[in-house]
Enzyme design. Structure first.
Site, mmCIF file in Angstrom:
data_model
loop_
_atom_site.group_PDB
_atom_site.id
_atom_site.type_symbol
_atom_site.label_atom_id
_atom_site.label_comp_id
_atom_site.label_asym_id
_atom_site.label_seq_id
_atom_site.Cartn_x
_atom_site.Cartn_y
_atom_site.Cartn_z
ATOM 1 N N HIS A 33 0.858 -1.186 0.000
ATOM 2 C CA HIS A 33 0.000 0.000 0.000
ATOM 3 C C HIS A 33 0.896 1.239 0.000
ATOM 4 O O HIS A 33 2.131 1.127 -0.097
ATOM 5 C CB HIS A 33 -0.949 -0.038 1.209
ATOM 6 C CG HIS A 33 -0.233 -0.337 2.504
ATOM 7 N ND1 HIS A 33 0.651 0.542 3.078
ATOM 8 C CD2 HIS A 33 -0.268 -1.430 3.308
ATOM 9 C CE1 HIS A 33 1.115 0.008 4.202
ATOM 10 N NE2 HIS A 33 0.586 -1.185 4.360
ATOM 11 N N HIS A 36 4.034 1.219 2.197
ATOM 12 C CA HIS A 36 5.202 0.538 1.628
ATOM 13 C C HIS A 36 5.828 1.399 0.529
ATOM 14 O O HIS A 36 7.050 1.472 0.412
ATOM 15 C CB HIS A 36 4.790 -0.802 1.000
ATOM 16 C CG HIS A 36 4.286 -1.808 1.988
ATOM 17 N ND1 HIS A 36 2.980 -2.215 2.039
ATOM 18 C CD2 HIS A 36 4.926 -2.500 2.961
ATOM 19 C CE1 HIS A 36 2.826 -3.116 2.989
ATOM 20 N NE2 HIS A 36 3.987 -3.306 3.573
ATOM 21 N N GLN A 60 5.723 -15.408 12.443
ATOM 22 C CA GLN A 60 5.287 -14.256 13.237
ATOM 23 C C GLN A 60 3.772 -14.208 13.437
ATOM 24 O O GLN A 60 3.252 -13.240 13.986
ATOM 25 C CB GLN A 60 5.809 -12.950 12.641
ATOM 26 C CG GLN A 60 5.183 -12.514 11.341
ATOM 27 C CD GLN A 60 5.929 -11.332 10.734
ATOM 28 O OE1 GLN A 60 7.031 -11.464 10.234
ATOM 29 N NE2 GLN A 60 5.327 -10.152 10.780
ATOM 30 N N VAL A 175 2.139 6.414 7.081
ATOM 31 C CA VAL A 175 1.352 7.084 6.040
ATOM 32 C C VAL A 175 -0.121 6.873 6.376
ATOM 33 O O VAL A 175 -0.528 5.757 6.722
ATOM 34 C CB VAL A 175 1.691 6.498 4.650
ATOM 35 C CG1 VAL A 175 0.795 7.091 3.570
ATOM 36 C CG2 VAL A 175 3.163 6.753 4.322
HETATM 37 O O1 PAF Z 1 6.301 -5.334 8.901
HETATM 38 C C1 PAF Z 1 6.265 -6.335 8.166
HETATM 39 O O2 PAF Z 1 5.724 -6.315 7.068
HETATM 40 C C2 PAF Z 1 6.919 -7.632 8.659
HETATM 41 O O3 PAF Z 1 6.797 -7.771 10.031
HETATM 42 C C3 PAF Z 1 8.397 -7.780 8.220
HETATM 43 C C4 PAF Z 1 9.271 -6.696 8.803
HETATM 44 C C5 PAF Z 1 8.475 -7.730 6.696
HETATM 45 C C6 PAF Z 1 8.928 -9.132 8.691
HETATM 46 O O4 PAF Z 1 8.183 -10.192 8.198
#
Ligand code: PAF
Length: 258
Positions: A33, A36, A60, A175
């Site tokens: 988005h 990024h 995660q 953002v």
């Molecule tokens: O913020 C994210 O999109 C994720 O936590 C990352 C830093 C790419 C790690 O998977």
């Protein structure tokens, strides 16, 4: 033209050819988005070579349902990265990033878990582990992280310092949409009404006199609140709306201006 690498082996060969060049890195989980895009733009402005990764990191996610419904928009993501001038995009698979399963892990020790660490057991460990792997693969001079995931930004910065990693961790501002809603891949899981309501997260953080009041405002709007806390000069919150978990934070000083 952007080059896309689907295997770690191919990428590592390519990386050798880039030795001696100034490399900036934007790690992502895709579903890109404007947040990024701002990281990639900054990376483009500050580095000779721009590398991005797209990898939805299973380690995660503490909730398998959350992982299952994480949006996947690879074609659009690659188009966006191309338009932003990314030179290299790595799209590795889990078996390649975790060849021995999840057997080597990095985790923050010490203080009792708070906020994301308390509500998403294993989250920070998963992030630190994958970021360490990605930084090892890319060996960038700089890596760009958004302030929206403030606790993540802090642990990654601390980890890079503690392990003497040769990468500067660059924090980048959140953002927001016009409504104040922080850009997030999860926003697209909300209904149109939910998206409007979600802006209350930012509103509550910036207008409430204190965290308790912010919690009450959010509950009145139908959020299921996990935490609202003040730490590190920020006011931070996580809350669910329509079953979608949203997080945000603002500088504590900003809460006085409103
Ligand atoms: O913020 C994210 O999109 C994720 O936590 C990352 C830093 C790419 C790690 O998977």
């Amino acid at each position: 033209m952007t080059q896309v690498w689907y295997t770690v082996t191919d990428w590592l060969n390519r990386r050798r050819a880039l030795d001696g060049r100034g490399i900036g890195f934007v790690p992502t989980m895709g579903a890109l988005h404007r947040g990024h895009a701002s990281l990639v733009e900054r990376c483009r402005a500050e580095n000779e070579i721009v590398v991005a990764s797209i990898f939805v990191n299973p380690s995660q996610f503490n909730d398998p349902k959350d992982l299952e419904r994480y949006p996947c928009t690879l074609e659009n993501d690659l188009r966006l990265l191309e338009s932003l001038g990314a030179d290299e995009v790595i799209v590795p698979t889990a078996p390649e990033l975790y060849p021995n399963g999840y057997c080597f892990r990095v985790e923050p020790a010490g203080d009792a878990p708070v906020m994301e660490a308390a509500f998403r057991p294993g989250f920070l460990q998963g992030v630190m582990t994958v970021v360490l792997k990605l930084l090892g693969m890319v060996r960038p001079d700089r890596a760009y992280f958004g302030e929206k995931d403030y606790q993540q930004l802090r642990v990654v910065t601390d980890m890079a310092r503690e392990f003497f990693l040769p990468t500067e961790i660059v924090p980048c501002p959140t953002v927001r949409e016009e409504s104040g809603l922080a850009e997030s891949s999860r926003n697209r899981l909300l209904s149109p009404e939910g998206k409007e309501k979600a802006a209350w997260l930012f509103r509550a953080l910036t207008t409430a006199a204190n965290p308790d009041q912010a919690r009450s405002i959010l509950q009145a709007q139908g959020f299921v609140v996990e935490y609202v806390e003040e730490r590190w000069g920020r006011r931070l919150a996580a809350a669910c709306l329509e079953g979608v978990r949203l997080i945000d934070n603002v500088p504590a000083a900003e809460t006085e201006r409103w």
